[in-house]
Design a protein around this motif. Structure first.
Motif, PDB file in Angstrom:
ATOM      1  N   THR A 102      12.937   3.653 -12.722  1.00  0.00           N
ATOM      2  CA  THR A 102      13.755   4.851 -12.983  1.00  0.00           C
ATOM      3  C   THR A 102      14.378   5.367 -11.695  1.00  0.00           C
ATOM      4  N   ILE A 103      13.598   5.422 -10.626  1.00  0.00           N
ATOM      5  CA  ILE A 103      14.114   5.873  -9.321  1.00  0.00           C
ATOM      6  C   ILE A 103      15.236   4.941  -8.851  1.00  0.00           C
ATOM      7  N   LYS A 104      15.031   3.637  -9.028  1.00  0.00           N
ATOM      8  CA  LYS A 104      16.042   2.649  -8.645  1.00  0.00           C
ATOM      9  C   LYS A 104      17.331   2.858  -9.428  1.00  0.00           C
ATOM     10  N   GLY A 105      17.218   3.088 -10.726  1.00  0.00           N
ATOM     11  CA  GLY A 105      18.398   3.272 -11.570  1.00  0.00           C
ATOM     12  C   GLY A 105      19.218   4.484 -11.183  1.00  0.00           C
ATOM     13  N   ILE A 106      18.555   5.515 -10.689  1.00  0.00           N
ATOM     14  CA  ILE A 106      19.262   6.726 -10.252  1.00  0.00           C
ATOM     15  C   ILE A 106      20.064   6.455  -8.979  1.00  0.00           C
ATOM     16  N   GLY A 107      19.542   5.558  -8.132  1.00  0.00           N
ATOM     17  CA  GLY A 107      20.252   5.211  -6.902  1.00  0.00           C
ATOM     18  C   GLY A 107      19.500   5.540  -5.630  1.00  0.00           C
ATOM     19  N   PHE A 108      18.241   5.912  -5.750  1.00  0.00           N
ATOM     20  CA  PHE A 108      17.437   6.191  -4.557  1.00  0.00           C
ATOM     21  C   PHE A 108      16.793   4.892  -4.089  1.00  0.00           C
ATOM     22  N   ASP A 109      17.533   4.172  -3.224  1.00  0.00           N
ATOM     23  CA  ASP A 109      17.092   2.848  -2.790  1.00  0.00           C
ATOM     24  C   ASP A 109      16.994   2.705  -1.276  1.00  0.00           C
ATOM     25  N   ALA A 110      16.981   3.830  -0.578  1.00  0.00           N
ATOM     26  CA  ALA A 110      16.850   3.805   0.877  1.00  0.00           C
ATOM     27  C   ALA A 110      16.305   5.145   1.350  1.00  0.00           C
ATOM     28  N   PRO A 111      15.443   5.142   2.376  1.00  0.00           N
ATOM     29  CA  PRO A 111      14.842   6.410   2.840  1.00  0.00           C
ATOM     30  C   PRO A 111      15.873   7.458   3.225  1.00  0.00           C
ATOM     31  N   GLU A 112      17.002   7.030   3.808  1.00  0.00           N
ATOM     32  CA  GLU A 112      18.003   8.001   4.253  1.00  0.00           C
ATOM     33  C   GLU A 112      18.690   8.706   3.093  1.00  0.00           C
ATOM     34  N   LYS A 113      18.538   8.211   1.873  1.00  0.00           N
ATOM     35  CA  LYS A 113      19.111   8.875   0.708  1.00  0.00           C
ATOM     36  C   LYS A 113      18.194   9.954   0.145  1.00  0.00           C
ATOM     37  N   GLY A 114      16.953  10.000   0.639  1.00  0.00           N
ATOM     38  CA  GLY A 114      16.016  11.019   0.176  1.00  0.00           C
ATOM     39  C   GLY A 114      14.804  10.453  -0.519  1.00  0.00           C
ATOM     40  N   LEU A 115      14.849   9.158  -0.899  1.00  0.00           N
ATOM     41  CA  LEU A 115      13.728   8.489  -1.561  1.00  0.00           C
ATOM     42  C   LEU A 115      14.078   7.000  -1.661  1.00  0.00           C
ATOM     43  N   ASP A 116      13.069   6.153  -1.542  1.00  0.00           N
ATOM     44  CA  ASP A 116      13.266   4.708  -1.691  1.00  0.00           C
ATOM     45  C   ASP A 116      12.276   4.207  -2.739  1.00  0.00           C
ATOM     46  N   TYR A 117      12.820   3.677  -3.853  1.00  0.00           N
ATOM     47  CA  TYR A 117      11.948   3.233  -4.942  1.00  0.00           C
ATOM     48  C   TYR A 117      10.983   2.133  -4.512  1.00  0.00           C
ATOM     49  N   LYS A 118      11.335   1.389  -3.457  1.00  0.00           N
ATOM     50  CA  LYS A 118      10.507   0.260  -3.014  1.00  0.00           C
ATOM     51  C   LYS A 118       9.281   0.707  -2.237  1.00  0.00           C
ATOM     52  N   THR A 119       9.405   1.809  -1.506  1.00  0.00           N
ATOM     53  CA  THR A 119       8.342   2.182  -0.572  1.00  0.00           C
ATOM     54  C   THR A 119       7.676   3.525  -0.861  1.00  0.00           C
ATOM     55  N   CYS A 120       8.225   4.327  -1.779  1.00  0.00           N
ATOM     56  CA  CYS A 120       7.635   5.652  -2.018  1.00  0.00           C
ATOM     57  C   CYS A 120       6.254   5.516  -2.666  1.00  0.00           C
ATOM     58  N   GLU A 121       5.441   6.536  -2.498  1.00  0.00           N
ATOM     59  CA  GLU A 121       4.109   6.550  -3.115  1.00  0.00           C
ATOM     60  C   GLU A 121       4.235   7.005  -4.569  1.00  0.00           C
ATOM     61  N   VAL A 122       3.606   6.276  -5.477  1.00  0.00           N
ATOM     62  CA  VAL A 122       3.586   6.647  -6.888  1.00  0.00           C
ATOM     63  C   VAL A 122       2.150   6.975  -7.282  1.00  0.00           C
ATOM     64  N   LEU A 123       1.919   8.191  -7.715  1.00  0.00           N
ATOM     65  CA  LEU A 123       0.581   8.656  -8.087  1.00  0.00           C
ATOM     66  C   LEU A 123       0.502   8.788  -9.602  1.00  0.00           C
ATOM     67  N   ASN A 124      -0.517   8.197 -10.199  1.00  0.00           N
ATOM     68  CA  ASN A 124      -0.698   8.237 -11.649  1.00  0.00           C
ATOM     69  C   ASN A 124      -1.925   9.071 -11.981  1.00  0.00           C
ATOM     70  N   ARG A 125      -1.703  10.210 -12.610  1.00  0.00           N
ATOM     71  CA  ARG A 125      -2.807  11.093 -13.012  1.00  0.00           C
ATOM     72  C   ARG A 125      -2.737  11.357 -14.530  1.00  0.00           C
ATOM     73  N   ILE A 126      -2.262  10.364 -15.270  1.00  0.00           N
ATOM     74  CA  ILE A 126      -2.181  10.483 -16.729  1.00  0.00           C
ATOM     75  C   ILE A 126      -3.557  10.219 -17.331  1.00  0.00           C
ATOM     76  N   HIS A 127      -3.910  10.991 -18.367  1.00  0.00           N
ATOM     77  CA  HIS A 127      -5.181  10.764 -19.055  1.00  0.00           C
ATOM     78  C   HIS A 127      -4.981  10.956 -20.554  1.00  0.00           C
ATOM     79  N   ALA A 128      -6.019  10.654 -21.313  1.00  0.00           N
ATOM     80  CA  ALA A 128      -5.944  10.778 -22.769  1.00  0.00           C
ATOM     81  C   ALA A 128      -5.907  12.249 -23.166  1.00  0.00           C
ATOM     82  N   GLN A 129      -5.440  12.503 -24.380  1.00  0.00           N
ATOM     83  CA  GLN A 129      -5.407  13.880 -24.888  1.00  0.00           C
ATOM     84  C   GLN A 129      -6.822  14.399 -25.098  1.00  0.00           C
ATOM     85  N   SER A 130      -6.944  15.714 -25.177  1.00  0.00           N
ATOM     86  CA  SER A 130      -8.248  16.334 -25.398  1.00  0.00           C
ATOM     87  C   SER A 130      -8.825  15.885 -26.735  1.00  0.00           C
TER      88      SER A 130
END
Length: 419
Positions: A102-130
């Motif tokens: 998704t980040i790549k599709g938006i166009g954030f593909d280099a650090p100087e653009k504000g984010l790089d989809y290749k190198t940014c940290e992705v944190l997953n904190r998804i869990h099941a419903q209550s």
């Protein structure tokens, strides 16, 4: 004492006005010229990036399991994107891959653009419903669609107006359309020095007569767009006029008094999550009607359609658009409300701002006889159990003047009303 002609006329007008009020007859409204403004943000804005990531996860779940229940939030900041929330699904999803794509599709593909989809940290904190919500979800799979209760309480609105072909407010349609056009010329190579982040804003002068609105002219256009440092402000302004504003804004609405603010703060090279933090659900007015109508407060992105915050708001838009498309009113707002676990809406409200060809009460009866507002039924009538939500997450969930019509936006196809 003899009355002057002027005094006699004023007295007669006052008596006529009083009689009209008693009889319920609308009096001749004064003509006013008013200004109204709507803004939008591009897909590279941090809040919109978050919305698109959340909806990409909804789509990934629905692509494999149409019974998925998703409540996914996203936050982003310098060099990271985090997804969190509750999901119950049989789908096997690589959440990190979805985020990066998704980040790549938006166009954030280099650090100087504000984010790089290749190198940014992705944190997953998804869990099941209550457990409690999970039990309700399990129960919903065993009952008929017409018996499914709303996933939460709340009130939702839909709005439509005849001032544009897509039956959206002109200010909002132009603001979101300008943002969409900025992205088109960035991605197709016309203006390759543009970057993903950006904001737009349009002020329109209207003639207002009672509840009737007629756009007169575009008063002000504001565009702030992220760009490569090599792009001079002088050239940027020329290019945006030629390739963004002129192709999009109808020429009869522009004149020599129209004001243009293009990158009014000067250089805008630092953008995206490096410039500002972003969160899902912070652009709910941009997502809907640009300040026109009303909003129940519930965001859309990251939610599956069992959440009436999303599905019922889409359905209300469908109702309002169908009313205006049928010629029953020039403008219309619709509100519904629900209680958690209850299929039927608690209330349904229609207001045509005095522009209806029938009374609001009569139009409400037409709504009730043409639309099934039960929580489980409206989802199926608009074919919402499909992976089609990422493309709603930028440039408005409803119509705008630049985005081509899309059959997946089922709520944008007016229903032929029987009355």
């Amino acid at each position: 004492e003899t009355m002057s002609v002027l005094e006699l006329c004023e007295e007669m007008n006052a008596k006529l006005s009083s009689m009209q009020k008693v009889l319920g007859v609308p009096s001749e409204e004064k003509r006013e010229v008013v200004m109204f403004t709507s803004e939008s943000v591009n897909e590279g804005h941090p809040d919109k990036l978050a919305d698109q990531v959340s909806d990409s996860i909804v789509d990934a779940c629905f692509a494999q399991d149409p019974d998925s229940h998703v409540a996914c939030e996203t936050c982003t900041g310098t060099n990271f994107v985090m997804v969190f929330g509750e999901i119950t699904t049989n789908a096997k999803v690589d959440y990190e891959a979805v985020v990066r794509e998704t980040i790549k599709g938006i166009g954030f593909d280099a650090p100087e653009k504000g984010l790089d989809y290749k190198t940014c940290e992705v944190l997953n904190r998804i869990h099941a419903q209550s457990v409690e919500i999970g039990q309700a979800v399990k129960k919903s799979k065993t009952v008929k669609p017409e018996e499914i209760g709303a996933g939460d309480q709340g009130h939702m609105f839909g709005y439509a107006t005849d001032e544009t072909p897509e039956l959206m407010p002109l200010t909002h349609s132009l603001a979101t359309g300008l943002g969409y056009q900025l992205t088109v010329v960035r991605k197709n190579g016309t203006l390759p020095l543009l970057r993903p982040d950006g904001k737009t804003q349009v002020t329109v002068e209207y003639e207002k007569k009672g509840g009737f609105l007629t756009p007169l002219r575009v008063h002000t256009i504001v565009i702030s767009t992220q760009h490569d440092p090599a792009y001079s402000q002088e050239q940027l302004k020329k290019d945006l006029m030629e390739y963004v504003i002129k192709p999009l804004i109808p020429s009869h609405l522009l004149d020599d008094k129209t004001i243009y603010h293009i990158n009014p703060s000067g250089k805008f090279t630092i953008g995206g999550p490096e410039g500002d933090g972003g969160l899902t659900g912070r652009k709910i007015i941009i997502d809907t009607y640009g300040g026109w109508g009303a909003h129940g407060g519930g965001a859309f992105s990251g939610k599956d359609p069992t959440k009436v915050d999303r599905s019922a708001a889409y359905y209300c838009r469908w109702i309002a658009k169908s009313i205006v498309a049928a010629g029953l009113a020039k403008r219309c707002i619709v509100q519904v409300s629900y209680a958690i676990g209850v299929p039927e809406p608690l209330s349904v409200f229609v207001d045509t701002y005095g522009t209806g060809t029938k009374s609001d009460a009569a139009i409400l009866e037409i709504v009730k006889s043409n639309f099934d507002l039960r929580a489980g039924m409206l989802v199926r009538e608009l074919d919402m159990l499909k992976p089609k939500y990422k493309k709603t997450a930028a440039y408005g969930h409803f119509g705008n003047c630049a985005r081509p019509s899309d059959p997946d936006f089922t709520w944008e196809i007016p229903k032929k009303l029987v009355y």
